[in-house]
Motif scaffolding. Structure first.
Motif, short mmCIF file in Angstrom:
data_model
loop_
_atom_site.label_atom_id
_atom_site.label_comp_id
_atom_site.label_asym_id
_atom_site.label_seq_id
_atom_site.Cartn_x
_atom_site.Cartn_y
_atom_site.Cartn_z
N MET A 306 0.84 -1.10 -0.08
CA MET A 306 0.13 -0.06 -0.14
C MET A 306 0.85 1.24 -0.01
O MET A 306 0.64 2.38 -0.75
CB MET A 306 -0.72 0.06 1.19
CG MET A 306 -2.08 -1.11 0.94
SD MET A 306 -3.23 -1.16 2.42
CE MET A 306 -4.56 -0.01 2.05
N ALA A 309 2.37 1.37 -3.42
CA ALA A 309 1.32 1.76 -4.43
C ALA A 309 1.02 3.27 -4.19
O ALA A 309 0.94 4.04 -5.30
CB ALA A 309 0.41 0.87 -4.29
N GLY A 310 1.05 3.77 -3.18
CA GLY A 310 0.73 5.21 -2.89
C GLY A 310 1.62 5.98 -3.24
O GLY A 310 1.32 7.12 -4.34
N GLN A 313 1.42 5.80 -7.47
CA GLN A 313 0.18 6.27 -8.12
C GLN A 313 -0.10 7.74 -7.57
O GLN A 313 -0.51 8.44 -8.54
CB GLN A 313 -1.15 5.35 -7.59
CG GLN A 313 -0.98 4.01 -7.66
CD GLN A 313 -1.64 3.37 -8.95
OE1 GLN A 313 -2.30 4.18 -9.46
NE2 GLN A 313 -1.69 2.26 -9.02
N LEU A 314 0.32 8.26 -6.44
CA LEU A 314 -0.04 9.64 -6.01
C LEU A 314 1.25 10.49 -6.37
O LEU A 314 1.39 11.71 -6.08
CB LEU A 314 0.07 9.57 -4.36
CG LEU A 314 -1.37 8.99 -4.04
CD1 LEU A 314 -1.62 9.10 -2.51
CD2 LEU A 314 -2.69 9.44 -4.69
N VAL A 317 0.52 14.20 -6.92
CA VAL A 317 0.05 14.83 -5.85
C VAL A 317 1.27 15.31 -4.98
O VAL A 317 1.22 16.09 -4.29
CB VAL A 317 -1.15 14.14 -5.06
CG1 VAL A 317 -1.64 14.77 -3.80
CG2 VAL A 317 -2.24 13.59 -6.20
N PRO A 375 -1.05 7.02 2.71
CA PRO A 375 -0.09 5.84 2.32
C PRO A 375 1.32 5.83 2.92
O PRO A 375 1.98 5.08 3.32
CB PRO A 375 0.04 6.12 0.97
CG PRO A 375 -1.05 6.90 0.45
CD PRO A 375 -1.25 7.60 1.49
N LEU B 143 -8.42 9.80 -7.33
CA LEU B 143 -7.27 9.17 -7.11
C LEU B 143 -6.67 8.85 -5.75
O LEU B 143 -6.35 7.68 -5.35
CB LEU B 143 -6.09 10.01 -7.78
CG LEU B 143 -4.70 9.61 -7.78
CD1 LEU B 143 -4.54 8.32 -8.48
CD2 LEU B 143 -3.68 10.73 -8.11
N VAL B 147 -6.62 4.84 -4.20
CA VAL B 147 -5.22 4.81 -3.59
C VAL B 147 -5.55 4.05 -2.13
O VAL B 147 -5.07 3.11 -1.80
CB VAL B 147 -4.03 5.71 -3.70
CG1 VAL B 147 -2.82 5.30 -2.87
CG2 VAL B 147 -3.73 5.77 -5.36
N ARG B 152 -6.34 -0.96 -7.55
CA ARG B 152 -5.20 -1.19 -8.33
C ARG B 152 -5.18 -0.18 -9.42
O ARG B 152 -3.92 0.18 -9.86
CB ARG B 152 -5.36 -2.86 -8.96
CG ARG B 152 -4.90 -3.70 -7.77
CD ARG B 152 -4.12 -4.99 -8.19
NE ARG B 152 -4.06 -5.69 -7.00
CZ ARG B 152 -2.85 -5.63 -5.98
NH1 ARG B 152 -2.10 -4.68 -6.20
NH2 ARG B 152 -2.82 -6.27 -5.08
N SER B 154 -5.98 2.99 -9.86
CA SER B 154 -6.31 4.29 -9.43
C SER B 154 -6.18 5.37 -10.27
O SER B 154 -6.82 6.25 -10.86
CB SER B 154 -5.65 4.35 -8.13
OG SER B 154 -5.52 3.45 -7.49
N ARG B 155 -5.02 5.39 -10.80
CA ARG B 155 -4.46 6.29 -12.15
C ARG B 155 -5.41 6.44 -12.99
O ARG B 155 -5.89 7.56 -13.60
CB ARG B 155 -3.13 6.05 -12.55
CG ARG B 155 -1.79 6.57 -11.51
CD ARG B 155 -1.92 8.18 -11.70
NE ARG B 155 -0.56 8.70 -12.29
CZ ARG B 155 0.51 8.63 -12.05
NH1 ARG B 155 0.97 7.83 -11.22
NH2 ARG B 155 1.51 9.26 -12.64
#
Lengths: 422, 233
Positions: A306, A309-310, A313-314, A317, A375, B143, B147, B152, B154-155
């Motif tokens: 997690m 991935a955070g 993916q983020l 941000v 995350p 997003l 997340v 999985r 998310s993007r």
């Protein structure tokens, strides 16, 4: 003023019938029928045992329970406890339940209880969580005595915790409150605490419950108000902390109520905290509790997944919140395997401070900033779990002290980025 | 014959001279209006640019994701772009005002159409800007939520939300401008419908197992997962 707007006519009538009291025990509930029974029984036993001569009222502020919680509170009779106790109360114990709204709102609930305390001119208000199934009758005394007899204004709890317990409290809320406001309160967001009538009046008069941070996290707001207002603060050792919602807790919601409120409190109190350096230990009563045996198994691999991935993916941000070097460091540790993974204390401290600065500057929507921290908190929790896996109480304490020292040492870094334009 | 030609020629020249004398003041007036218009437009540009800098418009634009879009399209910054737009619209407006003084019959209709078009242009630009703001806000919210829920893709989900909102904003803007309104509406409906259908098919056929697992998790939460989460407080 607060009473006029918060308390409905029926509730006011009930309070007027009660008259003045010495101690108010406040319970903020929402569908707690499953746990409220033992809690009420422990409160009543505590009153009989420790405060038989005092005038006490139990005030239940309910946020629209559908499971009969309020009825259970109202029905709870002191007679049930008398039968088992050799001590008799010399006063009537009042138990009042009020529905402040149809949906739960911790801010409104606390405000309702405090407004009732103010109206009843109680010297002490003790807030008890309806989920504290581990509560013992003595807790009431440990929380209320310092306020009632020794003129303290806020008594915060210290719980006996398991090694993996309270990751957010031990990795962020405690070190952060300590370094920012200079007070070593172990549980700035306590499920149970006691507050003096003086502080209640001041809290209501300042209208803090209506401020952003007061609405977000009323419990944190009480602690911060007491520290900033130079009220007499102390701590009391209680027993084990109950976790009835373990595994189902909404981490994002918890972060909003605690971290969001703490970050938000820093805007209006900058004048105070910016000049604070180091920290002081408030008076602490009772015997330190032992570390509780571990009762849960945490999936460490899932935490790492997690976190990684955070971070991945983020990235867009996090790029707007963190400095490039910090983001690079996070991406580096996110690529590590479960056995090599480490989110060091200093890196974590700097991460939190950069989040605070971005929150202050509202770089993006403030709620999004808090959500983006989740995350990363999981990543830090993994290191916290790994470090404490085989540690004894002393090891754990040493590591917590080291983290707090980092938060205090790096405070100038926070002050620098607080003022910088991004 | 020769005299007639000469007379006609002289008359033509005299007429042209009269026309020039007649138009010359109007032309001068037009040039003066254009020049004054240029000055006013320039002042407006400076004023708008300063106001936008004072109000940290670039920050807002950055948050809205407009800066990134402009950068990708090799366009100047949002502040510069808005101030330049104000300059050109104002100056062109003054120029057309000047042209209208010339009294050229065919142009009058187009000039009045241009002035009627200006408010619609403004509204369309505002819609586009707020569309971008909304797209950035909601795509980021999706997003973060995805997340934190350990979703999985998310993007992809966030990008889809962003694209749908941007297409929606563009279709609204084009409808306001009256430019290919029907085409845009049909395009939006097609893209949106196709996306939803694709999702439905993907989830229904391609993701049968995923759907089963998802529903099982939701309807029969197993004990092990419940104990998986840390207790934060």
């Amino acid at each position: 003023m607060a009473e006029e707007t918060l308390l409905n006519d029926d509730f006011l009538r009930q309070l007027i019938n009660v008259g003045e009291v010495d101690i108010v025990v406040g319970l903020s509930t929402h569908n707690h029928a499953r746990t409220i029974g033992p809690v009420i029984a422990a409160i009543q036993a505590g009153i009989l045992k420790c405060f038989p001569r005092e005038r006490v009222a139990i005030i239940n502020a309910d946020g629209g329970s559908q499971d009969g919680t309020t009825e259970l509170v109202e029905r709870a009779s002191i007679d049930d406890v008398w039968r088992e106790s050799k001590v008799f109360a010399l006063r009537t114990l009042h138990s009042i339940s009020v529905r402040y709204d149809r949906t739960p709102d911790p801010g409104k609930a606390l405000q309702t209880i405090l407004a009732a305390t103010d109206l009843l001119r109680a010297k002490t208000c003790v807030l008890i969580s309806p989920e504290s199934t581990t509560i013992e009758p003595d807790w009431l005394q440990r929380l209320a005595r310092p306020v009632y007899d020794e003129n303290f204004d806020l008594v915060c709890p210290i719980y006996a915790r398991q090694r993996s317990d309270g990751a957010l409290m031990r990795n962020l809320l405690y070190p952060m409150t300590r370094s920012i406001y200079g007070c070593r309160i172990r549980e700035p967001y306590g499920s149970e605490f006691a507050i003096s009538g003086r502080l209640v009046t001041d809290f209501l008069a300042k209208g803090i419950s209506n401020d952003d941070w007061g609405r977000m996290g009323p419990e944190i707001a009480v602690t911060v108000t007491a520290i900033v207002g130079k009220y007499r603060v102390c701590q009391a050792f209680l027993g084990a902390k109950a976790h009835p919602g373990r595994g189902t807790q909404d981490v994002v919601g918890v972060m909003r109520r605690t971290v969001g409120a703490l970050f938000s409190s820093m805007d209006s109190n900058f004048g105070m905290w910016s000049v604070v350096s180091g920290s002081e230990l408030p008076p602490t009563f009772g015997k330190p509790p032992e570390i509780e045996p571990e009762g849960s198994r945490i999936n460490r691999k899932r935490l790492l997944d997690m976190f990684a991935a955070g971070v991945a993916q983020l990235e867009p941000v996090l790029r707007s919140i963190l400095s490039p070097s910090m983001l690079g460091e996070l991406q580096r540790i996110a690529a590590l395997g479960i056995n090599e993974f480490e989110y060091p204390a200093e890196l974590w401290t700097r991460t939190v401070f950069e989040f605070v600065a971005s929150y202050h500057k509202s770089i993006i929507n403030r709620d999004h900033i808090i959500q983006a921290l989740v995350p990363l908190y999981r990543g830090r929790s993994l290191t916290f779990l790994t470090e404490n896996r085989n540690g004894n109480g002393e090891n754990i304490e040493t590591r917590e002290e080291a983290l707090c020292a980092d938060f205090e040492r790096l405070k100038p870094y926070l002050l620098k980025i607080w003022a910088d334009g991004k | 014959m020769r005299e007639t030609i000469l007379t006609e020629l002289i008359q033509a020249f005299q007429q042209m001279a009269r026309d020039i004398v007649h138009y010359l003041p109007r032309l001068v007036v037009m040039l003066i209006i254009a020049l004054v218009g240029w000055l006013i437009a320039y002042l407006l540009k400076v004023l708008v640019r300063s106001s936008l800098r004072l109000t940290k418009f670039s920050k807002l634009s950055e948050n809205a994701g407009a800066t990134e879009l402009l950068h990708q399209a090799a366009l100047p910054s949002s502040t510069e772009l808005v101030s330049r737009l104000v300059f050109w619209v104002a100056w062109f407006g003054f120029f057309l005002l000047g042209v209208s003084v010339l009294g050229i019959a065919g142009l009058q209709e187009y000039i009045s159409e241009f002035f009627l078009f200006l408010p619609r242009l403004f509204v369309a630009l505002v819609i586009l800007f707020f569309g971008l703001v909304a797209a950035t806000f909601f795509s980021r919210a999706v997003l973060l939520a995805a997340v934190n829920a350990n979703f999985r893709s998310s993007r992809m989900l966030s990008t889809a939300v962003r694209i749908i909102i941007i297409i929606f904003a563009f279709s609204m803007a084009f409808e306001i401008l009256g430019v290919a309104a029907e085409t845009m509406l049909i395009a939006f409906a097609t893209v949106f419908g196709a996306a939803m259908l694709a999702l439905a098919i993907a989830f229904g056929l391609g993701g049968q197992d995923l759907a089963r697992r998802f529903l099982q998790r939701k309807l029969e939460p197993n004990k092990e997962e419940k104990e998986d989460e840390l207790s934060p407080l």
